[in-house]
Motif scaffolding. Structure first.
Motif, PDB file in Angstrom:
ATOM      1  N   PRO A  12       0.825  -1.209   0.000  1.00 30.97           N
ATOM      2  CA  PRO A  12       0.000   0.000   0.000  1.00 30.97           C
ATOM      3  C   PRO A  12       0.859   1.260   0.000  1.00 30.97           C
ATOM      4  O   PRO A  12       2.075   1.206   0.246  1.00 30.97           O
ATOM      5  CB  PRO A  12      -0.822  -0.123   1.280  1.00 30.97           C
ATOM      6  N   GLY A  13       0.237   2.387  -0.255  1.00 31.90           N
ATOM      7  CA  GLY A  13       0.961   3.654  -0.245  1.00 31.90           C
ATOM      8  C   GLY A  13       1.500   3.978   1.143  1.00 31.90           C
ATOM      9  O   GLY A  13       0.870   3.699   2.157  1.00 31.90           O
ATOM     10  N   GLY A  14       2.666   4.556   1.187  1.00 32.51           N
ATOM     11  CA  GLY A  14       3.287   4.901   2.462  1.00 32.51           C
ATOM     12  C   GLY A  14       4.117   3.789   3.070  1.00 32.51           C
ATOM     13  O   GLY A  14       4.683   3.958   4.143  1.00 32.51           O
ATOM     14  N   VAL A  15       4.184   2.649   2.398  1.00 34.07           N
ATOM     15  CA  VAL A  15       4.965   1.512   2.905  1.00 34.07           C
ATOM     16  C   VAL A  15       6.151   1.288   1.979  1.00 34.07           C
ATOM     17  O   VAL A  15       6.020   1.316   0.759  1.00 34.07           O
ATOM     18  CB  VAL A  15       4.100   0.233   2.979  1.00 34.07           C
ATOM     19  N   LYS A  16       7.314   1.087   2.577  1.00 35.71           N
ATOM     20  CA  LYS A  16       8.537   0.863   1.811  1.00 35.71           C
ATOM     21  C   LYS A  16       9.087  -0.517   2.163  1.00 35.71           C
ATOM     22  O   LYS A  16       9.265  -0.842   3.336  1.00 35.71           O
ATOM     23  CB  LYS A  16       9.555   1.947   2.175  1.00 35.71           C
ATOM     24  N   VAL A  17       9.329  -1.335   1.131  1.00 41.63           N
ATOM     25  CA  VAL A  17       9.870  -2.684   1.324  1.00 41.63           C
ATOM     26  C   VAL A  17      11.252  -2.741   0.700  1.00 41.63           C
ATOM     27  O   VAL A  17      11.416  -2.429  -0.474  1.00 41.63           O
ATOM     28  CB  VAL A  17       8.949  -3.748   0.681  1.00 41.63           C
ATOM     29  N   GLU A  18      12.238  -3.140   1.500  1.00 41.21           N
ATOM     30  CA  GLU A  18      13.615  -3.268   1.019  1.00 41.21           C
ATOM     31  C   GLU A  18      14.073  -4.700   1.213  1.00 41.21           C
ATOM     32  O   GLU A  18      13.899  -5.272   2.288  1.00 41.21           O
ATOM     33  CB  GLU A  18      14.546  -2.339   1.795  1.00 41.21           C
ATOM     34  N   VAL A  19      14.670  -5.269   0.168  1.00 45.50           N
ATOM     35  CA  VAL A  19      15.221  -6.621   0.241  1.00 45.50           C
ATOM     36  C   VAL A  19      16.732  -6.478   0.170  1.00 45.50           C
ATOM     37  O   VAL A  19      17.268  -6.021  -0.829  1.00 45.50           O
ATOM     38  CB  VAL A  19      14.696  -7.513  -0.894  1.00 45.50           C
ATOM     39  N   GLY A  20      17.423  -6.874   1.249  1.00 41.42           N
ATOM     40  CA  GLY A  20      18.871  -6.750   1.307  1.00 41.42           C
ATOM     41  C   GLY A  20      19.571  -7.952   0.706  1.00 41.42           C
ATOM     42  O   GLY A  20      18.973  -8.994   0.421  1.00 41.42           O
ATOM     43  N   ALA A  21      20.878  -7.800   0.500  1.00 39.15           N
ATOM     44  CA  ALA A  21      21.678  -8.876  -0.078  1.00 39.15           C
ATOM     45  C   ALA A  21      21.836 -10.048   0.898  1.00 39.15           C
ATOM     46  O   ALA A  21      22.055 -11.177   0.480  1.00 39.15           O
ATOM     47  CB  ALA A  21      23.045  -8.342  -0.479  1.00 39.15           C
ATOM     48  N   ASP A  22      21.738  -9.781   2.190  1.00 36.61           N
ATOM     49  CA  ASP A  22      21.901 -10.835   3.198  1.00 36.61           C
ATOM     50  C   ASP A  22      20.558 -11.500   3.552  1.00 36.61           C
ATOM     51  O   ASP A  22      20.394 -12.003   4.651  1.00 36.61           O
ATOM     52  CB  ASP A  22      22.573 -10.271   4.439  1.00 36.61           C
ATOM     53  N   ARG A  23      19.571 -11.473   2.615  1.00 34.30           N
ATOM     54  CA  ARG A  23      18.255 -12.088   2.771  1.00 34.30           C
ATOM     55  C   ARG A  23      17.405 -11.405   3.830  1.00 34.30           C
ATOM     56  O   ARG A  23      16.421 -11.959   4.284  1.00 34.30           O
ATOM     57  CB  ARG A  23      18.361 -13.585   3.072  1.00 34.30           C
ATOM     58  N   LYS A  24      17.760 -10.190   4.231  1.00 33.54           N
ATOM     59  CA  LYS A  24      16.962  -9.455   5.199  1.00 33.54           C
ATOM     60  C   LYS A  24      15.928  -8.618   4.470  1.00 33.54           C
ATOM     61  O   LYS A  24      16.230  -7.931   3.513  1.00 33.54           O
ATOM     62  CB  LYS A  24      17.850  -8.549   6.039  1.00 33.54           C
ATOM     63  N   ILE A  25      14.699  -8.681   4.948  1.00 29.20           N
ATOM     64  CA  ILE A  25      13.614  -7.879   4.398  1.00 29.20           C
ATOM     65  C   ILE A  25      13.247  -6.840   5.450  1.00 29.20           C
ATOM     66  O   ILE A  25      13.008  -7.181   6.615  1.00 29.20           O
ATOM     67  CB  ILE A  25      12.392  -8.755   4.074  1.00 29.20           C
ATOM     68  N   LYS A  26      13.184  -5.581   5.033  1.00 36.79           N
ATOM     69  CA  LYS A  26      12.850  -4.497   5.947  1.00 36.79           C
ATOM     70  C   LYS A  26      11.599  -3.803   5.415  1.00 36.79           C
ATOM     71  O   LYS A  26      11.573  -3.337   4.279  1.00 36.79           O
ATOM     72  CB  LYS A  26      14.008  -3.510   6.041  1.00 36.79           C
ATOM     73  N   VAL A  27      10.561  -3.754   6.228  1.00 34.40           N
ATOM     74  CA  VAL A  27       9.302  -3.122   5.867  1.00 34.40           C
ATOM     75  C   VAL A  27       9.100  -1.927   6.782  1.00 34.40           C
ATOM     76  O   VAL A  27       9.088  -2.071   8.002  1.00 34.40           O
ATOM     77  CB  VAL A  27       8.120  -4.112   5.994  1.00 34.40           C
TER      78      VAL A  27
END
Length: 180
Positions: A12-27
């Motif tokens: 949804p709008g206002g949410v940022k999802v980042e997928v790192g190289a070390d398999r970490k997902i940050k929401v």
């Protein structure tokens, strides 16, 4: 193919999802930030306004992690947008609850009050002395905090006294009966 795992998770709008190289997902969203390290058997990619989860092989471990990773992502995105909440009731004569800083203090029939520390990212409120509302953006931490409060004095089956979830059904047993 997992029916749950193959479905995309909408961002949804206002949410940022980042997928790192070390398999970490940050929401990151308006309610907070959640992190999760997914298993090596699956790959997570952000495609436009959705997140896709795919598995590398068809072995048992990869199939298991496929649906779990997708469900965790959906839970994280829901938590940072809407949040999660659990409501508890304290039932018993003279029993009550109060919030003091980062602790919930339960007076539930023991000689000393029970102090329960709240995990990071979890808040509690007591709208009245016999109810507790636990809120936060992490579904697991909210559920764990509520379960710890309930475990301090689980509802007993004879009178129903104890700490229970709102709406939880506690089956009442018949007491002692004696014939004449």
């Amino acid at each position: 193919m997992s029916r749950i795992g193959k479905q995309p998770v909408a961002i949804p709008g206002g949410v940022k999802v980042e997928v790192g190289a070390d398999r970490k997902i940050k929401v990151t969203g308006p309610k907070g930030t959640s992190e999760f390290q997914h298993a090596a058997e699956v790959t997570v990619t952000v495609e436009g306004a959705s997140v896709m989860v795919a598995r590398s092989s068809d072995d048992r471990s990869a199939r298991a992690h496929h649906g779990t990773t997708r469900a965790m992502l959906a839970s994280m995105i829901g938590g940072v947008t809407k949040g999660y909440q659990k409501e508890l009731e304290v039932i018993g004569v003279g029993w009550n609850a109060a919030v003091q800083g980062r602790k919930v203090v339960l007076n539930v029939g023991y000689c000393n009050p029970v102090n329960i520390d709240l995990p990071e990212g979890v808040q509690a409120a007591c709208p009245n002395p016999t109810s507790i509302v636990v809120t936060g953006h992490d579904k697991q931490r909210v559920g764990l905090a509520a379960a710890r409060m309930r475990a301090s004095r689980p509802p007993e089956p004879y009178k129903g006294k104890g700490v229970r979830y709102r709406g939880e059904y506690v089956r009442q047993k018949a007491g002692k009966s004696f014939g004449s």
